[in-house]
Scaffold this motif. Structure first.
Motif, short mmCIF file in Angstrom:
data_model
loop_
_atom_site.label_atom_id
_atom_site.label_comp_id
_atom_site.label_asym_id
_atom_site.label_seq_id
_atom_site.Cartn_x
_atom_site.Cartn_y
_atom_site.Cartn_z
N GLU A 55 26.12 -56.36 11.86
CA GLU A 55 27.26 -55.61 11.33
C GLU A 55 28.17 -55.15 12.46
OE1 GLU A 55 25.35 -53.53 7.34
OE2 GLU A 55 24.64 -52.94 9.33
N GLY A 56 27.58 -54.87 13.63
CA GLY A 56 28.39 -54.48 14.78
C GLY A 56 29.26 -55.62 15.27
N ALA A 57 28.69 -56.81 15.34
CA ALA A 57 29.46 -57.99 15.75
C ALA A 57 30.58 -58.27 14.75
CB ALA A 57 28.55 -59.20 15.88
N LEU A 58 30.28 -58.12 13.47
CA LEU A 58 31.29 -58.34 12.44
C LEU A 58 32.43 -57.34 12.60
CD1 LEU A 58 32.35 -59.58 9.83
CD2 LEU A 58 30.78 -58.10 8.56
N GLY A 59 32.09 -56.07 12.77
CA GLY A 59 33.13 -55.06 12.93
C GLY A 59 33.98 -55.30 14.16
N GLU A 60 33.35 -55.75 15.25
CA GLU A 60 34.11 -56.02 16.47
C GLU A 60 35.08 -57.18 16.26
OE1 GLU A 60 35.45 -55.63 20.39
OE2 GLU A 60 34.33 -54.27 19.07
N ALA A 61 34.63 -58.21 15.54
CA ALA A 61 35.51 -59.34 15.23
C ALA A 61 36.70 -58.89 14.39
CB ALA A 61 34.74 -60.45 14.52
N VAL A 62 36.45 -58.00 13.44
CA VAL A 62 37.53 -57.48 12.60
C VAL A 62 38.54 -56.72 13.45
CG1 VAL A 62 38.06 -55.82 10.76
CG2 VAL A 62 36.14 -57.41 10.49
N ARG A 63 38.05 -55.92 14.40
CA ARG A 63 38.96 -55.15 15.25
C ARG A 63 39.77 -56.05 16.18
NH1 ARG A 63 34.66 -51.73 14.72
NH2 ARG A 63 33.53 -52.61 16.48
N ARG A 64 39.17 -57.13 16.65
CA ARG A 64 39.88 -58.03 17.56
C ARG A 64 40.86 -58.95 16.83
NH1 ARG A 64 35.46 -60.38 21.96
NH2 ARG A 64 34.48 -58.37 22.47
N SER A 65 40.66 -59.12 15.55
CA SER A 65 41.49 -60.05 14.78
C SER A 65 42.90 -59.51 14.59
CB SER A 65 40.85 -60.30 13.41
OG SER A 65 41.72 -61.03 12.58
N SER A 66 43.85 -60.42 14.49
CA SER A 66 45.23 -60.03 14.19
C SER A 66 45.46 -59.85 12.70
CB SER A 66 46.19 -61.08 14.73
OG SER A 66 45.96 -62.34 14.12
N VAL A 67 44.46 -60.19 11.87
CA VAL A 67 44.58 -60.05 10.42
C VAL A 67 44.33 -58.58 10.05
CG1 VAL A 67 43.64 -60.74 8.18
CG2 VAL A 67 43.84 -62.42 10.03
#
Length: 280
Positions: A55-67
């Motif tokens: 879940e941490g990796a997922l959240g980090e990807a969401v924060r880095r995404s431009s979406v």
């Protein structure tokens, strides 16, 4: 250009894209990069779980995404060891803390664990977490009709989603029909049967050749035409994009029936019968 992805409206009004992205075993920095690649490819439904420990990796990807966050649909799942009411609430909160999110769009009970007889208690926790704004939509995974009937009877709240093992070797016809009759969307985990011998199946290969498509594309299109929502997983940007490119062609009724005929009663990829399987 990729054809736009249709949306499915759940029984509580939330919409999900007709295909999502599975994140099992996508952990750490490589997991972040793989999930970010999937978002860049066009996936907007991202499926995780407390027990995946990502879940941490997922959240980090969401924060880095431009979406923008509101354009995404983020899902996670409650593990079996935390079905008691207070533990379930604390686990939902912990899931949010791990991901660094204010809310989950979808949160599911991972398995019913019927021998422990706490899944209704867990469901009441999800109902309250939704009331408090921690979750937008609530559902289950691997629930059989008898488990679903009990949830609905005892709480009056019908799950929006039932995520189950579903692929051409195990098509879940009866479960899908039950879900559909009760307004529950069936999501497919392991939609490609974890890349086992299904990806060399001669029947599907013949259909793939006729459409000039890959075998995974044919299988995922089969899910779509069944009315199921598949959650394929891949770390390869090329395969991620390929798996999304399934909305510009259709299988014929004869092709659908040919794939349906591959299903058999013992088609599960592992001995995970929800009537007896325990997940912790």
């Amino acid at each position: 250009m990729m054809t736009s992805i249709p949306e499915i409206r759940l029984n509580d009004g939330l919409t999900l894209p007709a295909i999502g992205f599975g994140t099992y075993k996508m952990n750490g920095a490589s997991g972040v990069n793989g999930i970010l690649s999937a978002i860049d490819a066009g996936y907007r439904l991202l499926d995780s779980a407390f027990n995946y420990e990502n879940e941490g990796a997922l959240g980090e990807a969401v924060r880095r995404s431009s979406v923008p966050r509101e354009k995404l649909r983020i899902s996670s799942k409650l593990p079996g060891r935390h079905h008691s009411y207070q533990e379930a609430l604390a686990t939902i909160q912990e899931s949010l803390f791990r991901a660094g999110l204010d809310y989950y769009d979808l949160y599911l009970i991972h398995w019913p664990n019927p021998s422990k007889n706490l899944y209704v208690e867990a469901w009441r926790a999800l109902i309250d977490a939704r009331k408090w704004g921690l979750i937008r939509s609530i559902g289950v995974c691997n629930f059989l009709p008898e488990h679903l009937e009990r949830l609905i009877k005892e709480t009056g709240v019908t799950p929006s989603v039932n995520q189950v093992e579903l692929h051409p070797y195990f098509s879940q016809e009866k479960q899908r029909a039950w879900d559909r009759e009760h307004g529950i969307v069936t999501e497919s985990w392991s939609p490609l049967a974890r890349a086992n011998k299904l990806l060399q199946d001669r029947t599907i290969k013949k259909i793939a050749d006729a459409h000039q498509r890959s075998i995974p594309q044919i299988i995922l299109r089969w899910h779509i035409q069944l009315g199921a929502l598949p959650l394929p997983k891949s770390s390869s940007p090329q395969r991620q994009a390929e798996n999304l490119s399934i909305f510009d062609f259709s299988l014929t009724d004869e092709e659908m029936q040919a794939i349906n005929s591959l299903s058999h009663e013992d088609g599960r990829t592992a001995d995970q019968d929800p009537a007896k399987y325990e997940e912790f």
